[in-house]
Structures are given as structure tokens and as C-alpha cells.
Design a protein around this motif. Structure first.
Motif, short mmCIF file in Angstrom:
data_model
loop_
_atom_site.label_atom_id
_atom_site.label_comp_id
_atom_site.label_asym_id
_atom_site.label_seq_id
_atom_site.Cartn_x
_atom_site.Cartn_y
_atom_site.Cartn_z
N ILE A 89 -44.21 -55.05 -41.70
CA ILE A 89 -44.15 -54.60 -43.10
C ILE A 89 -45.40 -53.82 -43.49
N GLU A 90 -46.53 -54.27 -43.02
CA GLU A 90 -47.79 -53.63 -43.41
C GLU A 90 -47.93 -52.24 -42.78
N GLU A 91 -47.06 -51.92 -41.82
CA GLU A 91 -47.16 -50.59 -41.18
C GLU A 91 -46.19 -49.56 -41.77
N ILE A 92 -45.34 -50.00 -42.71
CA ILE A 92 -44.34 -49.07 -43.24
C ILE A 92 -45.01 -47.84 -43.85
N GLY A 93 -46.10 -48.05 -44.55
CA GLY A 93 -46.76 -46.92 -45.20
C GLY A 93 -47.67 -46.11 -44.27
N SER A 94 -47.76 -46.51 -43.01
CA SER A 94 -48.69 -45.83 -42.10
C SER A 94 -48.22 -44.41 -41.79
N GLU A 95 -49.19 -43.62 -41.41
CA GLU A 95 -48.89 -42.23 -41.06
C GLU A 95 -47.87 -42.17 -39.92
N ARG A 96 -48.02 -43.09 -38.98
CA ARG A 96 -47.14 -43.10 -37.81
C ARG A 96 -45.68 -43.35 -38.22
N VAL A 97 -45.47 -44.38 -39.03
CA VAL A 97 -44.09 -44.70 -39.41
C VAL A 97 -43.51 -43.61 -40.32
N GLN A 98 -44.34 -43.10 -41.22
CA GLN A 98 -43.86 -42.05 -42.12
C GLN A 98 -43.48 -40.79 -41.34
N LYS A 99 -44.25 -40.51 -40.28
CA LYS A 99 -43.93 -39.36 -39.43
C LYS A 99 -42.62 -39.57 -38.69
N ILE A 100 -42.41 -40.78 -38.21
CA ILE A 100 -41.14 -41.09 -37.52
C ILE A 100 -39.97 -40.89 -38.48
N VAL A 101 -40.13 -41.38 -39.72
CA VAL A 101 -39.06 -41.22 -40.72
C VAL A 101 -38.79 -39.73 -40.98
N ASP A 102 -39.85 -38.97 -41.16
CA ASP A 102 -39.68 -37.53 -41.40
C ASP A 102 -38.97 -36.86 -40.22
N ASP A 103 -39.38 -37.22 -39.02
CA ASP A 103 -38.73 -36.65 -37.83
C ASP A 103 -37.26 -37.01 -37.79
N MET A 104 -36.96 -38.27 -38.10
CA MET A 104 -35.56 -38.71 -38.06
C MET A 104 -34.70 -37.92 -39.05
N ILE A 105 -35.23 -37.72 -40.24
CA ILE A 105 -34.49 -36.96 -41.24
C ILE A 105 -34.27 -35.53 -40.74
N GLY A 106 -35.33 -34.95 -40.19
CA GLY A 106 -35.24 -33.58 -39.68
C GLY A 106 -34.23 -33.46 -38.55
N VAL A 107 -34.24 -34.41 -37.64
CA VAL A 107 -33.33 -34.37 -36.50
C VAL A 107 -31.89 -34.60 -36.95
N MET A 108 -31.70 -35.53 -37.89
CA MET A 108 -30.34 -35.77 -38.40
C MET A 108 -29.79 -34.50 -39.05
#
Ligand SMILES: [Zn+2]
Length: 263
Positions: A89-108
Motif C-alpha cells: 500500500i505504501e508504494e502505490i504513490g511511488s514513482e515506480r508504481v505510477q509509471k507502471i500504471v501510466d504504461d499500462m494505460i498507454g499500452v491498453m
């Protein structure tokens, strides 16, 4: 789930409508994207990328990598066949997780598809994204949209989802997957589900979904447990996307909604 291409839809659907059953999935198509590098180092071309370890440790989000979306991982890659891990939970706001989310949206959206799970870009974490737009839906026949109970909804990012099947009805329709290019099969899914989890800001969320959105949620949720639709389709319904309109074999259940037997 469900790559969508107007071009292929027009090519195949209009000219090859099957008179025997109209409740087919839109024939969809995911273009191969050779110009996009694969997420992981061993498959990546040598230029324009950072080491894969940088992605995992959160140092990979410089401008160069941000411009290049990861490629979709295809069936057979172990990351698609093993359970994914929860995001602390504490990593949700991290740059790493946010980047993964952005990538996933872009790829979808590049697919384009209506859903994507993190393992599909090689990340073994429990994150899914989904989105169905009026435009995508406009490519499908009206009868099919109604049968599938398909309605547009805004982008959803769900971290550590928990899914509960609701009610006693299921739906049988063709579905496809961005990780299994060019094929479709009938999968029986619950008609209604409830999903809880966290959004990308770490706020708890709860979604009640039915119809096509419920199918997308179940498809993506399955990815997090290492299950692809080819692990659970109705036998003898697997086919190429070009053949999606052809009749189902004798003895196969009809497409549509059905009640589970109350034993
Ligand atoms: Zn999929």
C-alpha cells in the motif's frame, strides 16, 4: 482484453456476417508493434532503453523511456502463467508504481483494448486498468451491444483488486486477449461482480459491475492469478478471429445469458 480495430471489424464483420448467430464478439485485431521495445532487457533492442533493473527499482522514468511504451507479453511467457504479487500500500504513490500504471494505460489504448493487467507488460504486480468508450462500442453491431450489456465507462485503475461474483447468472460470449493475438473463444463469465481495491491515489474503491464491464473485470482479474482465457474457454469454441462469425459446433451452449442451476 479485447483489442478493437475498426479496420478489421469492417473488413470481416460486414462481409462475413453469420446467419446462424449474431451474438458474436467484434472481430478484433491487435497490430504487432515492432517499433516498440519489449519491457524486459533480454528481448529489447539495444537503443532507446534503460536497463530493466531500473524499472523495478524506480529509476527508469527518465524522458527517453517515458516516450517508449512496453510491448505486450504474449502467452507462454512465465509472467502470464504465475500469480502476481500485491502492491504494498505504501508504494502505490511511488514513482515506480505510477509509471507502471501510466504504461499500462498507454499500452491498453495503443492496442486498443478495453482492459490490461500488469503481467501483460511483464510486471508481476496486481494492477489492472480498464476502459470502454462510446467510440469502441460504436464499432459493434447494436444487437451485440445489447446482448452483451455493454456500456461505456471511464478509465478505471484498480490496484490489489478483490473480486466477488454476484447473483446466479452467467453470460457466454466470445472474448479475446491482447496476449493471444488473433484468436477468440467463448468464455462463461458471471454476469455481475463486485470488485474492491485501491485506485492509483491509494484511495479504497468499490465497483459493482454487470454485463461487459463485469466480463472485462473477470478477464483482467484472472490475469493476476496467472490464468488466461485459453485456460477456461468452452471446449471447441476456440477459433481465429476471422472465423468468429462461423457457427458454433453442435452441442455447444448458446451465446447469451443463462442461470446457474440451483443444485
Ligand atoms: Zn487478457
Amino acid at each position: 482484453l479485447l483489442p478493437i480495430s475498426k479496420t478489421l471489424f469492417l473488413q470481416t464483420s460486414k462481409s462475413r456476417r453469420c446467419p446462424f448467430h449474431s451474438l458474436h464478439e467484434s472481430p478484433n485485431f491487435s497490430p504487432k508493434s515492432p517499433h516498440f521495445h519489449h519491457f524486459r532487457q533480454y528481448k529489447r533492442p539495444p537503443s532507446k532503453v534503460s536497463p530493466s533493473s531500473a524499472w523495478f527499482s524506480g529509476f527508469g522514468s527518465n524522458k527517453k523511456t517515458a516516450e517508449v511504451l512496453p510491448e505486450i507479453v504474449k502467452a507462454g511467457d512465465p509472467v502470464l502463467h504465475e500469480p502476481a504479487s500485491e502492491v504494498p500500500i505504501e508504494e502505490i504513490g511511488s514513482e515506480r508504481v505510477q509509471k507502471i500504471v501510466d504504461d499500462m494505460i498507454g499500452v491498453m489504448r495503443r492496442g486498443p483494448g478495453v482492459g490490461l493487467a500488469a503481467p501483460q507488460i511483464g510486471i508481476p504486480l496486481r494492477i489492472i486498468v480498464l476502459e470502454d468508450t462510446k467510440e469502441y462500442i460504436s464499432y459493434a453491431p447494436k444487437k451485440e451491444i445489447e446482448a452483451q450489456d455493454r456500456r461505456s465507462f471511464d478509465l478505471l485503475v484498480i490496484i490489489n483488486p478483490r473480486l466477488q461474483k454476484k447473483g446466479n447468472k452467467t453470460a457466454l460470449f466470445f472474448e479475446g486477449c491482447l496476449s493471444v493475438d488473433g484468436f477468440r473463444a467463448v468464455v462463461e463469465r458471471h454476469l455481475e461482480v463486485e470488485v474492491t481495491g485501491f485506485n492509483r491515489d491509494g484511495t479504497p474503491l468499490q465497483i459493482y459491475a454487470r454485463g461487459w464491464q463485469a466480463r472485462i473485470l473477470q478477464h483482467e482479474y484472472d490475469h493476476l492469478d496467472g490464468t488466461i482465457y485459453v485456460d477456461k474457454f468452452v471446449p471447441r469454441t476456440f477459433r481465429t478471429v476471422e472465423n468468429v462469425d462461423l457457427p458454433l459446433p453442435v452441442g455447444c451452449p448458446q451465446l447469451g445469458v443463462r442461470s446457474l442451476e440451483q443444485a
